[in-house]
Design an enzyme around this catalytic site. Structure first.
Site, short mmCIF file in Angstrom:
data_model
loop_
_atom_site.label_atom_id
_atom_site.label_comp_id
_atom_site.label_asym_id
_atom_site.label_seq_id
_atom_site.Cartn_x
_atom_site.Cartn_y
_atom_site.Cartn_z
N LYS A 191 -13.49 4.06 13.43
CA LYS A 191 -12.74 5.13 13.40
C LYS A 191 -13.93 6.48 13.31
O LYS A 191 -15.02 6.10 13.77
CB LYS A 191 -12.15 5.59 11.92
CG LYS A 191 -11.17 4.53 11.67
CD LYS A 191 -9.97 4.50 12.08
CE LYS A 191 -8.99 3.32 12.11
NZ LYS A 191 -8.25 2.71 10.96
C1 LIG Z 1 -7.08 2.06 10.11
C2 LIG Z 1 -5.95 2.41 10.08
C3 LIG Z 1 -5.26 2.07 8.77
C4 LIG Z 1 -5.86 1.37 7.56
O1 LIG Z 1 -7.18 1.62 7.31
P1 LIG Z 1 -8.23 0.67 6.77
O2 LIG Z 1 -9.43 1.50 6.40
O3 LIG Z 1 -8.62 -0.47 8.09
O4 LIG Z 1 -7.44 0.11 5.49
C5 LIG Z 1 -4.09 2.51 8.35
N1 LIG Z 1 -3.17 3.20 9.56
C6 LIG Z 1 -3.66 3.36 10.62
C7 LIG Z 1 -2.98 4.30 11.80
C8 LIG Z 1 -5.29 3.12 10.86
O5 LIG Z 1 -5.82 3.21 12.32
#
Ligand SMILES: *Cc1c(COP(=O)(O)O)cnc(C)c1O
Length: 400
Positions: A191
């Site tokens: 991210k």
């Molecule tokens: C990455 C993500 C999540 C979950 O995040 P984590 O940190 O992996 O638990 C939820 N929604 C979307 C759209 C994501 O890309």
């Protein structure tokens, strides 16, 4: 190998984590509050609560809205599993909404179509728009529908740290939550910024902020003002007992530790530079891919300047190409290029097919059938973009 996404860690990030390791608090220390303050300032929200990951952030958000059995929550089908799963964690029903076939986004129209499918629209208590790829949904229009039906919005902003959208004629940063109850972020290494695992909830509402913070740590509070059992909280002279804490409702251990938060704070300082780099790389893709436009086209983005640029997906007409997506992915992999599919529509997962059989969402299917995320991360150089586009062009000409 060029992966589809990866973190950028510098010596100052390493130093920030090492400083925590040499200090007194590995968790529950000052790095947590510092990160929260920095994040709140970055997204211009009055409150930011750090937590273990993005899924925990979404779970805390649905808990804080008191969603539970009997309630219905609208979730777009093209998203990561977690967006829908948190609704099931609290025993509420998922009402899957379709998405725009080209952007993959929930729209006011697809939201309305989903609501028309609800057995009883008055049971819909919330919707979770997802700012897919880093591009924000049309929150103004979605908020109008939510207001009309009287339900809350939780933004799944896991892709969109650094992005923005128009709210009441002004530019609002994603996370400022001008039109929603809360926005939820993930700081997984692919991210916008990396914490290893990490997440956050941001909100304008102080009550929701307090509730999320309490639920993050077992539902307990040490704030004397929040105690309901004054006789147990105080000694005969009325002083608060130093050991005393209270639990009004069971919560979770969803805390982020100081190691994670120190990394997050250090990474946050580079968000602007990361974003600028992602935007430049995306523009280069746009230019170079123009020559392949009859078979490959980028997912349309409304505003490069307002986009969080988490992913750079293209839409490929695989039948016209005469190659399956699996073949294209394999050939790219052989050329040292990682790609990914974001996402298999969640309503097609066996668990959800079992719960909600026979559901057809053609917009999401059309998006899914064509999408492929090309590599995009700040440490990529211009040559890497050229390498990816050349490899793609090579595959296309091979089959032409
Ligand atoms: C990455 C993500 C999540 C979950 O995040 P984590 O940190 O992996 O638990 C939820 N929604 C979307 C759209 C994501 O890309």
């Amino acid at each position: 190998m060029i992966p589809y996404g990866r973190q950028s860690i510098d010596e100052d990030d390493i130093a920030a984590v090492a400083e925590v390791l040499r200090g007194d608090f590995l968790t529950g220390g000052p790095a947590v509050g510092r990160f929260e303050a920095a994040l709140a300032e970055t997204v211009t929200a009055p409150h930011a609560i750090a937590c273990a990951n993005g899924t925990a952030a979404l779970h805390l958000a649905v808990l804080a809205l008191d969603l539970g059995p009997g309630d219905v929550v609208v979730v777009p089908s093209v998203t990561f599993l977690a967006t829908a799963n948190v609704v099931r964690f609290v025993g509420a029903e998922v009402l899957f909404a379709d998405v725009d076939p080209d952007s993959g986004l929930l729209t006011a129209e697809t939201l309305r179509t989903a609501l028309a499918r609800a057995d009883d629209p008055s049971l819909v208590r919330a919707a979770i728009p997802v700012h897919l790829n880093g591009q924000a949904c049309d929150m103004g229009e979605i908020a109008s529908v939510a207001a009309e039906y009287g339900f809350a919005l939780i933004e799944d902003a896991c892709h969109a740290l650094g992005g923005a959208y128009a709210a009441d004629g002004k530019r609002a940063l994603v996370g400022a939550a001008p039109l929603s109850a809360m926005a939820c972020f993930s700081f997984h290494p692919v991210k916008a910024i990396a914490m290893g695992e990490g997440g956050a909830v941001t909100t304008r509402d102080p009550e929701l902020a307090r509730r999320v913070a309490r639920l993050r740590s077992h539902g307990m509070t040490r704030e004397p003002g929040a105690f309901s059992q004054q006789d147990e909280a105080r000694d005969p002279e009325g002083r608060t007992n130093p050991w005393y804490y209270e639990m009004a409702e069971p919560g979770f251990n969803y805390r982020a530790c100081d190691l994670q938060c120190a990394l997050g704070e250090s990474q946050l300082r580079k968000l602007g530079a990361f974003l600028a780099r992602r935007r430049t790389l995306a523009a280069r893709y746009d230019t170079l891919l123009a020559s392949l436009a009859n078979v490959v086209r980028p997912v349309p983005r409304l505003s490069s300047a307002d986009d969080g640029w988490h992913l750079y997906p293209v839409l490929i007409d695989f039948p016209a190409l005469g190659l399956s997506r699996a073949e294209v992915m394999t050939r790219l992999k052989d050329a040292g290029i990682g790609t990914q599919v974001h996402y298999i529509p969640v309503h097609r997962q066996p668990y959800y097919r079992g719960l909600y059989p026979g559901l057809s969402l053609p917009g999401g299917d059309a998006y899914y059938e064509r999408c492929l995320s090309l590599p995009l991360f700040p440490a990529m150089n211009d040559n890497d973009v050229d390498t990816v586009v050349n490899a793609l062009a090579g595959i296309l000409t091979d089959t032409a």
